[in-house]
Structures are given as structure tokens and as C-alpha cells.
Scaffold this active site. Structure first.
Site, mmCIF file in Angstrom:
data_model
loop_
_atom_site.group_PDB
_atom_site.id
_atom_site.type_symbol
_atom_site.label_atom_id
_atom_site.label_comp_id
_atom_site.label_asym_id
_atom_site.label_seq_id
_atom_site.Cartn_x
_atom_site.Cartn_y
_atom_site.Cartn_z
ATOM 1 N N HIS A 107 0.854 -1.196 0.000
ATOM 2 C CA HIS A 107 0.000 0.000 0.000
ATOM 3 C C HIS A 107 0.881 1.235 0.000
ATOM 4 O O HIS A 107 1.932 1.258 0.651
ATOM 5 C CB HIS A 107 -0.890 0.005 1.249
ATOM 6 C CG HIS A 107 -1.431 1.360 1.599
ATOM 7 N ND1 HIS A 107 -0.857 2.154 2.574
ATOM 8 C CD2 HIS A 107 -2.473 2.074 1.106
ATOM 9 C CE1 HIS A 107 -1.526 3.287 2.673
ATOM 10 N NE2 HIS A 107 -2.512 3.273 1.799
ATOM 11 N N ARG A 111 -0.772 12.511 -0.001
ATOM 12 C CA ARG A 111 -1.977 13.338 -0.048
ATOM 13 C C ARG A 111 -1.697 14.743 0.492
ATOM 14 O O ARG A 111 -0.718 14.975 1.223
ATOM 15 C CB ARG A 111 -3.090 12.685 0.764
ATOM 16 C CG ARG A 111 -2.722 12.433 2.218
ATOM 17 C CD ARG A 111 -3.729 11.556 2.919
ATOM 18 N NE ARG A 111 -3.344 11.306 4.292
ATOM 19 C CZ ARG A 111 -2.537 10.312 4.677
ATOM 20 N NH1 ARG A 111 -2.044 9.478 3.781
ATOM 21 N NH2 ARG A 111 -2.244 10.151 5.947
#
Length: 315
Positions: A107, A111
Site C-alpha cells: 500500500h 496526499r
């Protein structure tokens, strides 16, 4: 330096492109399918999913840029003063579920959030004129590795690359943050061997904070692809496949129960298909199953699902 929304957006779109291109080269057969979407409240995204490949059973790499008049609760838990304020949220998030059980699931997310600190009328497009309070902004992200059958050299390589991405000063803090965050509290169990994770990061100013996010995003492929190349042809059978599907259940549990990114997407009215594209294509649960002592499956629990100083370990 004020936040530059366009620079962040351009970098994230290019990052999605470069990661997808590299994964397709490694895959060799299957290609990403692209799905562009818009959000009624503001913004949209570009979701890309590769399915049923020879190397990657499923890989999802998504870009999103959403905006709205009210930040959802998952984004204001640590900043209650921003509750009800307008926002922009941009990011690239990926999850890769490999076919071979000896290749770890992975993963990565980077952001950027920007919100008004005081005026309900704060302009949603940064850079527009108006008598508004200075926006509050922060970066977040990181990457973590979830092996089924672990190898010390893979975990060491992963963590040393992560340390190189954020630097030796920040790495211990971000590693501990990752160990704490990617933890299934209801199982009292880590999700994997960790990596790095950070949020609410704006301490050194916009330029340096943005650079850190870029370093983390750019480090993903050098961290993961060498592991894929070492393990993708490892011999395996039904036993390893069964264990892989069982352990994928833990991944589903974390994403649905604990992951703040999933909660933010659902609470902000995001596109459900894109939010849940991180879930594996096949998964299994067994009632109260435990590995037999002395088996490779038990070694995952006894050696890899424990906090370790991987970056300083000699494989």
C-alpha cells in the site's frame, strides 16, 4: 510560501502515470483500465485498475482531487476548529495484490489537504482573491508492506529505502507512526512489517513539506519492484495460496474497520467503487484458525509481525 495547489496536482497526476507504466512493464500482459469520475459536491478523480495479470492479481492506483463546503469528521478529528469548513483534498493511493503468495501485498498513499481556518466564505479555488483567512494545509502519506511469507532481506530493503525517502531524522518517528497506525486493534496484531506513515505534516513550510511528499512518492517503485522481481517466480502450491487468501482477510478488516482514508472517502461522498478498489479480488476467513508451530506460516507471526528495527538489521 503559500500552498501551490496546481503544483501538487501536477505532481500527483505524473506520479500515478509513472507508477502505472512501471507496473505494466513488470506485468507484461494485463493493462490498467482507466475510469474518470466526477463528484457532485466538487472535484473528481482518475481510477486505474489492473486485473487478472500474471504477476499482479489486482492493482489499483487512484488519483483524486475533491473539494467541498464541509470537511468530513475523519479529517477534523485532530483539528476540531476546522469542522464545517470548506476544503480541497488531493492524493494518489494504491494497493497491489500480487498473484504469487511470496510477493507481499503493498500500500502507498500521498496526499494534501487544505482548508479554511476561519471563514465560511473562503474561496474553494486557491489563489482567487477575497478577504479570507489564510488556509490551513498539511501533507500526509507513506507506504507499508504486508508479506505472507516474509524474507528478512526484503524487509530490510523496504525499510532502508523508506529511511532514504524521509531522511534519518524523520524515519524513526514515521516508522513508529506506521507501526502504530497499521495495527488491527481487534486482533492485537500488526498488518505487516510496516514502513513509514505521516500526517498533519507542515512543520518546515510548504516547499519542504511538498518535497518530502514527493520523495516518499518517488521512493515507492525502488522500494517495491526489486522485491517483486525476486519473488514473483517462487514455486508455490495450494497451501501457500490458502494462507494468502486467509491473510488477505486481515487486509480487508483493516481497510473497512480502521483506515481513515476509507472513512474519509465514504464520509465525503466519494465514489464507492474507487474507495473500495483496494480490496483483494479473492479472500477467505477461517474460524479460530492458528498456524502449526514450526511451519512457515507460523514464522510470519513469530518473526515478521513484531516491531523490529529492520533498517539496521543485517539480513
Amino acid at each position: 510560501m503559500p500552498p501551490d495547489l496546481n503544483a501538487v496536482r501536477s505532481y500527483l497526476l505524473a506520479l500515478q502515470d509513472s507508477i502505472c507504466a512501471a507496473l505494466e512493464r513488470e506485468e507484461g500482459t494485463a493493462k490498467f483500465q482507466e475510469d474518470n469520475w466526477t463528484r457532485t459536491e466538487g472535484g473528481g478523480g482518475r481510477s486505474r485498475v489492473l486485473s487478472e495479470g500474471a504477476v499482479f492479481e489486482k492493482a489499483g492506483v487512484g488519483f483524486s482531487h475533491v473539494s467541498g463546503a464541509t470537511l468530513p469528521p475523519s479529517a477534523t478529528a485532530a483539528r476540531p476548529e476546522l469542522a464545517g469548513k470548506p476544503f480541497h483534498a488531493l492524493g494518489v493511493s494504491l494497493v497491489i495484490h500480487p498473484r504469487n503468495p511470496y510477493v507481499p501485498t503493498v500500500h502507498m498513499n500521498v496526499r494534501f489537504f487544505c482548508a479554511s481556518s476561519g471563514f465560511e466564505t473562503w474561496p474553494l479555488e486557491l489563489g482567487t482573491s477575497g478577504a479570507a483567512a489564510a488556509p490551513v494545509w498539511w501533507f500526509g502519506g507513506g507506504f507499508d508492506l504486508t508479506p505472507y511469507y516474509g524474507f528478512d532481506e526484503d524487509a530490510v530493503h523496504w525499510h532502508r529505502t523508506a529511511r532514504g525517502a524521509c531522511g534519518p531524522e524523520l524515519y524513526p518517528r514515521f516508522k513508529q507512526w506506521c507501526d502504530d497506525y497499521f495495527f488491527l486493534k481487534h486482533r492485537n496484531e500488526p498488518r505487516g512489517v510496516g514502513g513509514i506513515f505521516f500526517d498533519d505534516f507542515n512543520e518546515p513550510g510548504f516547499e519542504k513539506s511538498f518535497a518530502l511528499m514527493c520523495h516518499v512518492g518517488d521512493a515507492f517503485l525502488p522500494a517495491y519492484l526489486p522485491i517483486v522481481q525476486r519473488r514473483k517466480n517462487h514455486a508455490h502450491g495450494a497451501r501457500e495460496r490458502d494462507f494468502q487468501l486467509y491473510r488477505r482477510g486481515r487486509y480487508v478488516e483493516f481497510n473497512l474497520v480502521w483506515d481513515r482514508g476509507t472513512h474519509f472517502g465514504l464520509q465525503s461522498g466519494g465514489r464507492t467503487e474507487s474507495i473500495l478498489m483496494s480490496l483483494p479480488p479473492l479472500v477467505a476467513w477461517r474460524y479460530d484458525w492458528k498456524p502449526t508451530p514450526g511451519t512457515p506460516e507460523a514464522r510470519l507471526y513469530e518473526h515478521f509481525l513484531l516491531p523490529r528495527d529492520w533498517a539496521n538489521l543485517t539480513p
